[in-house]
Design a protein around this motif. Structure first.
Motif, mmCIF file in Angstrom:
data_model
loop_
_atom_site.group_PDB
_atom_site.id
_atom_site.type_symbol
_atom_site.label_atom_id
_atom_site.label_comp_id
_atom_site.label_asym_id
_atom_site.label_seq_id
_atom_site.Cartn_x
_atom_site.Cartn_y
_atom_site.Cartn_z
ATOM 1 N N ALA A 60 0.816 -1.217 0.000
ATOM 2 C CA ALA A 60 0.000 0.000 0.000
ATOM 3 C C ALA A 60 0.847 1.263 0.000
ATOM 4 O O ALA A 60 0.314 2.368 -0.137
ATOM 5 C CB ALA A 60 -0.929 -0.001 1.213
ATOM 6 N N GLY A 61 2.169 1.121 0.174
ATOM 7 C CA GLY A 61 3.059 2.279 0.162
ATOM 8 C C GLY A 61 3.256 2.936 1.507
ATOM 9 O O GLY A 61 3.758 4.068 1.585
ATOM 10 N N LEU A 62 2.878 2.229 2.601
ATOM 11 C CA LEU A 62 3.068 2.765 3.949
ATOM 12 C C LEU A 62 4.376 2.263 4.548
ATOM 13 O O LEU A 62 4.842 1.163 4.220
ATOM 14 C CB LEU A 62 1.937 2.326 4.888
ATOM 15 N N GLU A 63 4.958 3.036 5.443
ATOM 16 C CA GLU A 63 6.010 2.509 6.290
ATOM 17 C C GLU A 63 5.353 1.609 7.334
ATOM 18 O O GLU A 63 4.157 1.748 7.639
ATOM 19 C CB GLU A 63 6.797 3.640 6.948
ATOM 20 N N SER A 64 6.125 0.672 7.876
ATOM 21 C CA SER A 64 5.533 -0.336 8.758
ATOM 22 C C SER A 64 6.333 -0.510 10.030
ATOM 23 O O SER A 64 7.540 -0.235 10.086
ATOM 24 C CB SER A 64 5.445 -1.680 8.029
ATOM 25 N N VAL A 65 5.634 -0.997 11.056
ATOM 26 C CA VAL A 65 6.245 -1.330 12.338
ATOM 27 C C VAL A 65 5.817 -2.739 12.723
ATOM 28 O O VAL A 65 4.621 -3.042 12.737
ATOM 29 C CB VAL A 65 5.817 -0.360 13.461
ATOM 30 N N PHE A 66 6.783 -3.579 13.015
ATOM 31 C CA PHE A 66 6.498 -4.924 13.515
ATOM 32 C C PHE A 66 6.667 -4.915 15.022
ATOM 33 O O PHE A 66 7.745 -4.570 15.535
ATOM 34 C CB PHE A 66 7.444 -5.945 12.889
ATOM 35 N N VAL A 67 5.598 -5.243 15.747
ATOM 36 C CA VAL A 67 5.636 -5.275 17.212
ATOM 37 C C VAL A 67 5.943 -6.705 17.646
ATOM 38 O O VAL A 67 5.151 -7.618 17.404
ATOM 39 C CB VAL A 67 4.294 -4.820 17.825
ATOM 40 N N ARG A 68 7.083 -6.889 18.300
ATOM 41 C CA ARG A 68 7.480 -8.241 18.701
ATOM 42 C C ARG A 68 6.885 -8.579 20.074
ATOM 43 O O ARG A 68 7.569 -8.570 21.092
ATOM 44 C CB ARG A 68 9.004 -8.374 18.704
ATOM 45 N N ARG A 69 5.595 -8.881 20.032
ATOM 46 C CA ARG A 69 4.898 -9.371 21.213
ATOM 47 C C ARG A 69 5.409 -10.772 21.559
ATOM 48 O O ARG A 69 6.052 -11.437 20.709
ATOM 49 C CB ARG A 69 3.399 -9.444 20.935
ATOM 50 N N PRO A 70 5.120 -11.269 22.758
ATOM 51 C CA PRO A 70 5.563 -12.615 23.121
ATOM 52 C C PRO A 70 5.148 -13.697 22.128
ATOM 53 O O PRO A 70 5.913 -14.624 21.853
ATOM 54 C CB PRO A 70 4.911 -12.839 24.489
ATOM 55 N N HIS A 71 3.936 -13.590 21.555
ATOM 56 C CA HIS A 71 3.466 -14.630 20.644
ATOM 57 C C HIS A 71 4.183 -14.617 19.295
ATOM 58 O O HIS A 71 4.090 -15.582 18.526
ATOM 59 C CB HIS A 71 1.951 -14.499 20.419
ATOM 60 N N CYS A 72 4.903 -13.534 18.982
ATOM 61 C CA CYS A 72 5.600 -13.459 17.693
ATOM 62 C C CYS A 72 7.061 -13.050 17.853
ATOM 63 O O CYS A 72 7.689 -12.611 16.895
ATOM 64 C CB CYS A 72 4.872 -12.505 16.746
ATOM 65 N N HIS A 73 7.580 -13.223 19.058
ATOM 66 C CA HIS A 73 8.924 -12.724 19.358
ATOM 67 C C HIS A 73 9.989 -13.438 18.544
ATOM 68 O O HIS A 73 11.022 -12.841 18.194
ATOM 69 C CB HIS A 73 9.219 -12.852 20.855
ATOM 70 N N GLU A 74 9.772 -14.705 18.227
ATOM 71 C CA GLU A 74 10.784 -15.483 17.501
ATOM 72 C C GLU A 74 10.469 -15.627 16.016
ATOM 73 O O GLU A 74 11.174 -16.341 15.302
ATOM 74 C CB GLU A 74 10.916 -16.880 18.133
#
Length: 224
Positions: A187-201
């Motif tokens: 979509a042309g947006l900058e993004s942020v990945f939040v490393r919550r416990p469920h997706c930390h690895e």
């Protein structure tokens, strides 16, 4: 001066805890029972829970001689009901760092874009009193057709940007999955990945613009 004109958030896994797989599995089995299938194949249940496509849904329904629209209506109803029960009884709740939303720049417009049901997002914003923080929000409709519009499709991101009258280049999308980051990129947006416990690895196949541990990190980015 703020870094962005708009900040858009995913809901499950970003604002609120994601639904447990067990809850989704039980809801899917309940949906099968509602349409007369008492013992569905585990692979079929897993496929529904894991993010079924329209093509796979058609194949699964054919295996039981089910009308896809009838089964999907039951699935969506039971899935949403199971989520609302857990929100209401407190077994699933918002993250503590949602408090960071109150520190976002006043001039930044905010929105929610989720693959969850639109009505579920509406409930979440009301139940957790988050509505005042957001200028627009989108989940998907409870239809088979909406499966094709889920992220990484940019459909709902595009609609949110239109609502806010901001360009993709001046917006930031916050997610917790590869499909979130890919949708933002498309979509042309900058993004942020939040490393919550469920997706930390989790190892991503697409590179986010930023990674943070919590929403306080997002607030810092918005104030740059």
């Amino acid at each position: 001066m703020t870094a962005y004109d708009a900040v858009l958030f995913d809901s499950d896994g970003v604002l609120v805890e994601p639904p447990p797989v067990e809850t989704q599995t039980n809801a899917t089995r309940a949906a099968f029972r509602a349409v007369g299938v008492e013992d569905p194949d585990r692979q079929h249940v897993d496929a529904i829970v894991g993010g079924v496509t329209t093509e796979t849904l058609q194949e699964i329904c054919s295996a039981y001689d089910l009308e896809p629209a009838t089964f999907w209506a039951a699935r969506e109803r039971h899935d949403e009901d199971s989520q609302l029960v857990e929100f209401r009884n407190g077994t699933r709740t918002q993250y503590d760092d949602v408090a960071a939303l109150s520190g976002l720049p006043m001039e930044v417009n905010c929105g929610v874009v989720s693959n969850n049901h639109h009505s579920t997002i509406e409930f979440v914003l009301e139940h957790f009193e988050l509505g005042p923080f957001f200028d627009t929000y989108y989940g998907r409709e409870m239809t088979i057709e909406s499966l094709q519009l889920k992220k990484p499709n940019t459909h709902y991101l595009d609609r949110a940007l239109d609502d806010l009258s901001v360009s993709a280049e001046s917006a930031l999308y916050i997610g917790d999955s590869e499909s979130d980051i890919l949708a933002a990129e498309r979509a042309g947006l900058e993004s942020v990945f939040v490393r919550r416990p469920h997706c930390h690895e989790v190892e991503l196949g697409v590179e986010p613009t930023y990674e943070v541990e919590d929403l306080y990190g997002v607030r810092q980015l918005a104030h740059r």
